[in-house]
Design an enzyme around this catalytic site. Structure first.
Site, PDB file in Angstrom:
ATOM      1  N   ARG A 104       0.889  -1.181   0.000  1.00  0.00           N
ATOM      2  CA  ARG A 104       0.000   0.000   0.000  1.00  0.00           C
ATOM      3  C   ARG A 104       0.916   1.217   0.000  1.00  0.00           C
ATOM      4  O   ARG A 104       1.707   1.408   0.930  1.00  0.00           O
ATOM      5  CB  ARG A 104      -0.904  -0.008   1.237  1.00  0.00           C
ATOM      6  CG  ARG A 104      -1.619   1.321   1.445  1.00  0.00           C
ATOM      7  CD  ARG A 104      -2.726   1.262   2.467  1.00  0.00           C
ATOM      8  NE  ARG A 104      -3.883   0.570   1.926  1.00  0.00           N
ATOM      9  CZ  ARG A 104      -5.099   0.610   2.471  1.00  0.00           C
ATOM     10  NH1 ARG A 104      -5.311   1.309   3.562  1.00  0.00           N
ATOM     11  NH2 ARG A 104      -6.108  -0.045   1.918  1.00  0.00           N
ATOM     12  N   HIS A 131      -7.367   0.770  -6.391  1.00  0.00           N
ATOM     13  CA  HIS A 131      -7.571  -0.098  -5.226  1.00  0.00           C
ATOM     14  C   HIS A 131      -8.236  -1.397  -5.718  1.00  0.00           C
ATOM     15  O   HIS A 131      -9.394  -1.677  -5.417  1.00  0.00           O
ATOM     16  CB  HIS A 131      -8.461   0.627  -4.200  1.00  0.00           C
ATOM     17  CG  HIS A 131      -8.430   0.031  -2.832  1.00  0.00           C
ATOM     18  ND1 HIS A 131      -7.652  -1.058  -2.492  1.00  0.00           N
ATOM     19  CD2 HIS A 131      -9.107   0.362  -1.690  1.00  0.00           C
ATOM     20  CE1 HIS A 131      -7.836  -1.344  -1.215  1.00  0.00           C
ATOM     21  NE2 HIS A 131      -8.715  -0.508  -0.704  1.00  0.00           N
ATOM     22  N   GLN A 134     -10.085  -4.057  -3.422  1.00  0.00           N
ATOM     23  CA  GLN A 134     -11.391  -3.626  -2.913  1.00  0.00           C
ATOM     24  C   GLN A 134     -12.486  -3.871  -3.952  1.00  0.00           C
ATOM     25  O   GLN A 134     -13.560  -4.383  -3.636  1.00  0.00           O
ATOM     26  CB  GLN A 134     -11.338  -2.137  -2.542  1.00  0.00           C
ATOM     27  CG  GLN A 134     -12.635  -1.627  -1.968  1.00  0.00           C
ATOM     28  CD  GLN A 134     -12.936  -2.178  -0.582  1.00  0.00           C
ATOM     29  OE1 GLN A 134     -12.111  -2.066   0.308  1.00  0.00           O
ATOM     30  NE2 GLN A 134     -14.094  -2.790  -0.404  1.00  0.00           N
ATOM     31  N   ASP A 220     -17.178   7.159  -1.634  1.00  0.00           N
ATOM     32  CA  ASP A 220     -15.957   6.999  -0.831  1.00  0.00           C
ATOM     33  C   ASP A 220     -15.679   8.360  -0.179  1.00  0.00           C
ATOM     34  O   ASP A 220     -16.344   9.363  -0.492  1.00  0.00           O
ATOM     35  CB  ASP A 220     -14.807   6.564  -1.757  1.00  0.00           C
ATOM     36  CG  ASP A 220     -13.532   6.204  -1.030  1.00  0.00           C
ATOM     37  OD1 ASP A 220     -13.552   6.048   0.211  1.00  0.00           O
ATOM     38  OD2 ASP A 220     -12.483   6.087  -1.706  1.00  0.00           O
ATOM     39  N   CYS A 260     -16.257   1.444   0.572  1.00  0.00           N
ATOM     40  CA  CYS A 260     -15.101   0.609   0.916  1.00  0.00           C
ATOM     41  C   CYS A 260     -14.710   0.717   2.379  1.00  0.00           C
ATOM     42  O   CYS A 260     -14.030  -0.163   2.897  1.00  0.00           O
ATOM     43  CB  CYS A 260     -13.922   0.950   0.007  1.00  0.00           C
ATOM     44  SG  CYS A 260     -13.272   2.612   0.229  1.00  0.00           S
ATOM     45  N   ARG A 288     -13.476  -9.008   1.578  1.00  0.00           N
ATOM     46  CA  ARG A 288     -12.060  -8.766   1.299  1.00  0.00           C
ATOM     47  C   ARG A 288     -11.247 -10.015   1.664  1.00  0.00           C
ATOM     48  O   ARG A 288     -10.343 -10.417   0.936  1.00  0.00           O
ATOM     49  CB  ARG A 288     -11.531  -7.572   2.123  1.00  0.00           C
ATOM     50  CG  ARG A 288     -12.104  -6.210   1.790  1.00  0.00           C
ATOM     51  CD  ARG A 288     -11.570  -5.653   0.486  1.00  0.00           C
ATOM     52  NE  ARG A 288     -10.115  -5.525   0.450  1.00  0.00           N
ATOM     53  CZ  ARG A 288      -9.409  -4.507   0.966  1.00  0.00           C
ATOM     54  NH1 ARG A 288     -10.026  -3.489   1.538  1.00  0.00           N
ATOM     55  NH2 ARG A 288      -8.089  -4.470   0.855  1.00  0.00           N
TER      56      ARG A 288
HETATM   57  N1  NVA Z   1      -9.970   6.477  -1.370  1.00  0.00           N
HETATM   58  C1  NVA Z   1      -9.596   6.111  -0.017  1.00  0.00           C
HETATM   59  C2  NVA Z   1      -9.810   4.638   0.194  1.00  0.00           C
HETATM   60  C3  NVA Z   1      -9.461   4.146   1.567  1.00  0.00           C
HETATM   61  C4  NVA Z   1      -9.621   2.665   1.708  1.00  0.00           C
HETATM   62  C5  NVA Z   1      -8.150   6.480   0.218  1.00  0.00           C
HETATM   63  O1  NVA Z   1      -7.330   6.289  -0.675  1.00  0.00           O
HETATM   64  O2  NVA Z   1      -7.851   6.992   1.297  1.00  0.00           O
HETATM   65  N1   CP Z   2     -11.176  -0.318   2.480  1.00  0.00           N
HETATM   66  C1   CP Z   2      -9.916  -0.388   2.921  1.00  0.00           C
HETATM   67  O1   CP Z   2      -8.978  -0.625   2.163  1.00  0.00           O
HETATM   68  O2   CP Z   2      -9.783  -0.204   4.262  1.00  0.00           O
HETATM   69  P1   CP Z   2      -8.430   0.020   5.064  1.00  0.00           P
HETATM   70  O3   CP Z   2      -7.900   1.372   4.693  1.00  0.00           O
HETATM   71  O4   CP Z   2      -8.851  -0.064   6.509  1.00  0.00           O
HETATM   72  O5   CP Z   2      -7.458  -1.055   4.702  1.00  0.00           O
END
Ligand code: NVA
Ligand code: CP
Length: 306
Positions: A104, A131, A134, A220, A260, A288
């Protein structure tokens, strides 16, 4: 044979998704009966986090354990990556010690560079651009709840972020439509979303129009990780892009709501929607775990019939 990575949704083809959705169901059903299934015994997953996480960390770590393997958590702060070790060098070393890697991070380019120097499969656990894990779980959840997503309409309300880009890629591969409504200035950038064409999505100025007759409404956060400096501006710009009961009312009567997570009630979604009868956010999060087990199994073992 070339190593198979999962860096964006379009790294897999439609028949591979059909297989993964089938495997997810098999693995989930077996898990629900407490039937041990350890195809990844003695395999190790390294998870590298440059951003926070609850679901992604937990689902990958628990998932690897449930498949008989083990997982190691690394973050930027405690590793040499945070002190400037080149990502290519880290990839050379880490991929000599483990069997599969999940990352990540910020720019997609970082994970691409890592993968190009990795001897083992690399999975995108979220970048600024995408992502895919997800959306894999989200589409599995749709199929599990309502059946095939082909030809259906997904309404995306809010930011054209990593989730939105990935929905758009998925629509091209799995042949469904996305109605996108973003505030002015936050529109989809087809190049950033890495799309083949524009025939699987349509943009709407008014979020109500995007939701009309949709089979799934989803949104989101207004401010994704890495964009915190823009938060105050975004709070104003996105004020009319909150998914509310009126938007759900113009969608199909059997429409689902997904997010998500983590969610901000009263910002991108009203509590009565996310906590309401059309919301499947908990199933979505739980899936997930199973979808990613199917993914890791596939990347490491190919198609299995177990
Ligand atoms: N769009 C959000 C998703 C978090 C799971 C982010 O990137 O922070
Ligand atoms: N939806 C998701 O990826 O959650 P986290 O940021 O908690 O991993």
């Amino acid at each position: 044979m070339a190593v198979k990575h999962y860096l964006q949704f379009r790294d897999l083809a439609r028949d591979e998704y059909d297989y993964l959705f089938h495997r997810t169901a098999v693995i989930k059903e077996r898990f629900s009966r407490y039937q041990p299934y350890h195809p990844l015994a003695d395999r190790t997953l390294a998870m590298i986090f440059e951003k926070s996480s609850t679901r992604t960390r937990l689902s990958f770590e628990a998932g690897m354990h449930q498949l008989g393997g083990s997982a190691i958590y690394l973050n930027t702060r405690d590793t040499q990556l945070g002190r400037g070790e080149p990502v290519e060098d880290a990839a050379e070393v880490i991929s000599r010690m483990v069997d599969i890697v999940m990352i990540r991070t910020f720019e997609q380019e970082i994970i691409e560079r890592f993968a190009s120097h990795s001897r083992v499969p690399v999975i995108n656990g979220l970048t600024n651009e995408y992502h895919p894990c997800q959306i894999l779980a989200d589409i599995y959840t749709y199929i599990e709840t309502r059946g095939s997503i082909q030809g259906k309409t997904v309404a995306w309300i809010g930011d054209s972020n990593n989730m939105c880009n990935t929905w758009l890629q998925a629509a091209e591969i799995l042949d469904f439509n996305v109605h996108v409504s973003t505030p002015p200035g936050y529109e989809v950038e087809p190049e950033r979303a890495n799309l083949y064409g524009t025939d699987h999505y349509e943009s709407f100025a008014d979020p109500m129009d995007a939701c009309r007759d949709a089979d799934l409404v989803t949104t989101d956060v207004w401010t994704s990780m890495g964009f915190e400096a823009e938060n105050a501006v975004r709070q104003k710009a996105f004020a009319d892009w909150r998914v509310d009961a009126d938007m759900m009312r113009v969608a199909r009567s059997d429409a689902l709501f997904m997010h998500c997570l983590p969610a901000h009630r009263g910002e991108e979604v009203d509590a009565e929607v996310i906590d309401g009868p059309q919301s499947v956010v908990w199933e979505e999060a739980a899936n997930r775990l199973h979808a990613q087990k199917a993914l890791m199994e596939y990347l490491l073992l190919g198609r299995v019939d177990a």
